[in-house]
Design an enzyme around this catalytic site. Structure first.
Site, PDB file in Angstrom:
ATOM      1  CB  SER A  34      -0.949  -0.215   1.209  1.00  0.00           C
ATOM      2  OG  SER A  34      -1.816   1.436   1.477  1.00  0.00           O
ATOM      3  CE  LYS A  35       2.411   2.912  -5.535  1.00  0.00           C
ATOM      4  NZ  LYS A  35       3.597   2.699  -5.622  1.00  0.00           N
ATOM      5  CB  SER A  36      -2.754   5.017   2.647  1.00  0.00           C
ATOM      6  OG  SER A  36      -4.015   4.449   1.524  1.00  0.00           O
ATOM      7  CE  LYS A  42     -12.409  -0.694  -0.946  1.00  0.00           C
ATOM      8  NZ  LYS A  42     -11.476   0.397  -2.669  1.00  0.00           N
ATOM      9  CG  ASP A  92     -12.632   4.061  -2.886  1.00  0.00           C
ATOM     10  OD1 ASP A  92     -11.860   4.510  -2.716  1.00  0.00           O
ATOM     11  OD2 ASP A  92     -12.868   2.884  -2.933  1.00  0.00           O
ATOM     12  N   GLY A 141     -17.295  -2.643 -16.563  1.00  0.00           N
ATOM     13  CA  GLY A 141     -17.449  -3.414 -15.408  1.00  0.00           C
ATOM     14  C   GLY A 141     -18.580  -3.561 -14.581  1.00  0.00           C
ATOM     15  CB  ALA A 142     -21.139  -4.650 -13.480  1.00  0.00           C
ATOM     16  NE  ARG A 170     -15.680 -12.060 -17.244  1.00  0.00           N
ATOM     17  CZ  ARG A 170     -14.476 -12.654 -16.432  1.00  0.00           C
ATOM     18  NH1 ARG A 170     -13.392 -12.515 -17.131  1.00  0.00           N
ATOM     19  NH2 ARG A 170     -14.488 -12.365 -14.817  1.00  0.00           N
ATOM     20  CB  THR A 171     -21.808 -11.720 -15.458  1.00  0.00           C
ATOM     21  OG1 THR A 171     -20.598 -12.246 -15.418  1.00  0.00           O
ATOM     22  CG2 THR A 171     -22.640 -12.240 -15.405  1.00  0.00           C
ATOM     23  CE  LYS A 215     -20.685  -8.776 -10.599  1.00  0.00           C
ATOM     24  NZ  LYS A 215     -19.511 -10.083 -11.054  1.00  0.00           N
TER      25      LYS A 215
HETATM   26  P1  ATR Z   1     -14.038  -5.110  -8.130  1.00  0.00           P
HETATM   27  O1  ATR Z   1     -14.188  -5.326  -6.388  1.00  0.00           O
HETATM   28  O2  ATR Z   1     -12.588  -4.821  -8.469  1.00  0.00           O
HETATM   29  O3  ATR Z   1     -14.724  -4.482  -8.541  1.00  0.00           O
HETATM   30  P2  ATR Z   1     -15.023  -7.440  -8.469  1.00  0.00           P
HETATM   31  O4  ATR Z   1     -16.373  -7.024  -7.721  1.00  0.00           O
HETATM   32  O5  ATR Z   1     -14.530  -8.619  -8.759  1.00  0.00           O
HETATM   33  O6  ATR Z   1     -13.951  -6.850  -7.861  1.00  0.00           O
HETATM   34  O7  ATR Z   1     -15.711  -7.293  -9.922  1.00  0.00           O
HETATM   35  C1  ATR Z   1     -14.833  -7.428 -10.837  1.00  0.00           C
HETATM   36  C2  ATR Z   1     -15.115  -6.950 -12.049  1.00  0.00           C
HETATM   37  O8  ATR Z   1     -14.272  -7.188 -13.227  1.00  0.00           O
HETATM   38  C3  ATR Z   1     -16.327  -8.016 -12.785  1.00  0.00           C
HETATM   39  O9  ATR Z   1     -16.891  -6.863 -13.301  1.00  0.00           O
HETATM   40  C4  ATR Z   1     -15.952  -9.215 -13.738  1.00  0.00           C
HETATM   41  O10 ATR Z   1     -16.595  -8.896 -14.875  1.00  0.00           O
HETATM   42  P3  ATR Z   1     -17.688 -10.688 -14.059  1.00  0.00           P
HETATM   43  O11 ATR Z   1     -19.039 -10.033 -13.253  1.00  0.00           O
HETATM   44  O12 ATR Z   1     -17.631 -10.961 -15.495  1.00  0.00           O
HETATM   45  O13 ATR Z   1     -17.037 -11.160 -13.435  1.00  0.00           O
HETATM   46  C5  ATR Z   1     -14.908  -7.864 -13.671  1.00  0.00           C
HETATM   47  N1  ATR Z   1     -13.741  -8.910 -15.121  1.00  0.00           N
HETATM   48  C6  ATR Z   1     -12.959  -9.245 -14.332  1.00  0.00           C
HETATM   49  N2  ATR Z   1     -11.972  -9.957 -15.330  1.00  0.00           N
HETATM   50  C7  ATR Z   1     -12.605  -9.960 -16.769  1.00  0.00           C
HETATM   51  C8  ATR Z   1     -11.725 -10.262 -17.361  1.00  0.00           C
HETATM   52  N3  ATR Z   1     -11.202 -11.196 -17.719  1.00  0.00           N
HETATM   53  N4  ATR Z   1     -12.542 -10.508 -18.904  1.00  0.00           N
HETATM   54  C9  ATR Z   1     -13.140  -9.306 -19.178  1.00  0.00           C
HETATM   55  N5  ATR Z   1     -14.171  -8.589 -17.090  1.00  0.00           N
HETATM   56  C10 ATR Z   1     -13.357  -9.114 -16.739  1.00  0.00           C
END
Ligand code: ATR
Length: 269
Positions: free
Chosen positions: A15-17, A66, A102, A127-128, A152-153, A156
């Site tokens: 951690s850099k904090s 968190k 954040d 991302g979700a 990807r999913t 979500k």
């Molecule tokens: P964080 O707290 O960092 O957001 P997380 O809740 O595990 O961590 O979410 C990771 C995110 O990165 C998700 O949106 C995940 O996609 P999925 O919901 O489909 O799992 C995405 N992610 C992680 N690795 C990925 C990859 N190789 N390609 C595409 N999306 C990826």
């Protein structure tokens, strides 16, 4: 008496904090210490409690705690509620206040440091997971024309759109993205393993701005891909410094100067 703060996580050695907060404290003349605190994966609450009992005044919380910090707080700020996660704890006479800086960190870095206005822009948020959820409300507060969440999913992303229920929000499958966005934000953890998202190149236009919430000494895979399409890019080092500054302000009531701290971290990386 020196007020004590920590950043709690597992792992935490990287951690850099502490370095960031030490610079903020010396800049502003605050009598405080800030250290790393490793919590066992099954021992977050006990670690926090012992720190409070020993006189600790506040903490930053990082992966993977968190959500536990969110559950532990007696009182949550609206932005922590919207994020569903807490990165800043304030210990106040027996009460535990939970906040999340954040999203504000991202918005400040984009607007104040990179000079990118969000108002009226079309934003693509990739991302979700937790990182994505944490920035949605602060981005919405800047009145973008739209925020498209893609993941990807897909389900979500759709769940987040339902949860925030804001007319500017929509979800879209990665392979259905068909146009260029003004701002593309990578909030996935894909880049941590050097993987590239299956992202259509056309989401970037020549005037696009691409922001990766992770940071590294070299441009990330996501940033390199965006640059090849003509986009300008920035990594998440500034977000790290800005979220720290917002936590510092919550604890100390003083706004530190983030630019020299960013410059010194960048010079090291
Ligand atoms: P964080 O707290 O960092 O957001 P997380 O809740 O595990 O961590 O979410 C990771 C995110 O990165 C998700 O949106 C995940 O996609 P999925 O919901 O489909 O799992 C995405 N992610 C992680 N690795 C990925 C990859 N190789 N390609 C595409 N999306 C990826």
């Amino acid at each position: 008496m020196t007020d004590r703060y920590v950043v709690i996580g597992n792992p935490i050695a990287h951690s850099k904090s502490p370095q960031i907060h030490a610079q903020f404290a010396s800049q502003t003349g605050q009598a405080m210490s800030y250290e790393r605190l490793l919590a066992p994966l099954d021992g977050f609450v006990g670690t926090v409690q012992r720190f409070i009992d020993s006189g600790g005044r506040g903490a930053n919380v990082t992966l993977p705690f968190k959500l536990e910090a969110f559950a532990l707080a007696n009182q949550l700020s609206p932005r922590a509620q919207a994020a569903g996660a807490v990165n800043t704890l304030i210990f106040d006479g027996g009460r535990i206040l939970g906040d999340n800086t954040d999203g504000l960190g991202l918005v400040r870095d984009m607007q104040a440091n990179a000079g990118i206005a969000i108002a009226n822009q079309r934003v693509l948020l990739l991302g979700a997971g937790g990182a994505s959820q944490g920035v949605i409300q602060p981005l919405l507060e800047q009145s973008p024309r739209s925020i498209t969440i893609s993941n990807r999913t897909l389900s979500k992303a759709q769940d987040l759109v339902k949860q925030f229920a804001h007319p500017a929000l929509q979800a879209c499958a990665l392979d259905a993205l068909g146009e260029a966005y003004d701002i593309v934000i990578n909030a996935t953890s894909a880049g941590l393993s050097g993987e590239l998202l299956p992202l259509p190149a056309k989401v970037f236009g020549v005037g696009s701005f691409a922001y990766d919430m992770i940071y590294a000494a070299q441009p990330t895979t996501f940033m390199q891909f965006a640059q090849r399409q003509g986009a300008s890019t920035r990594d998440g080092l500034g977000m790290l410094v800005e979220q720290a500054a917002a936590s510092f302000y919550l604890w100390r009531g003083v706004q530190p100067d983030t630019a020299p701290v960013y410059d010194s971290l960048r010079a090291q990386s």
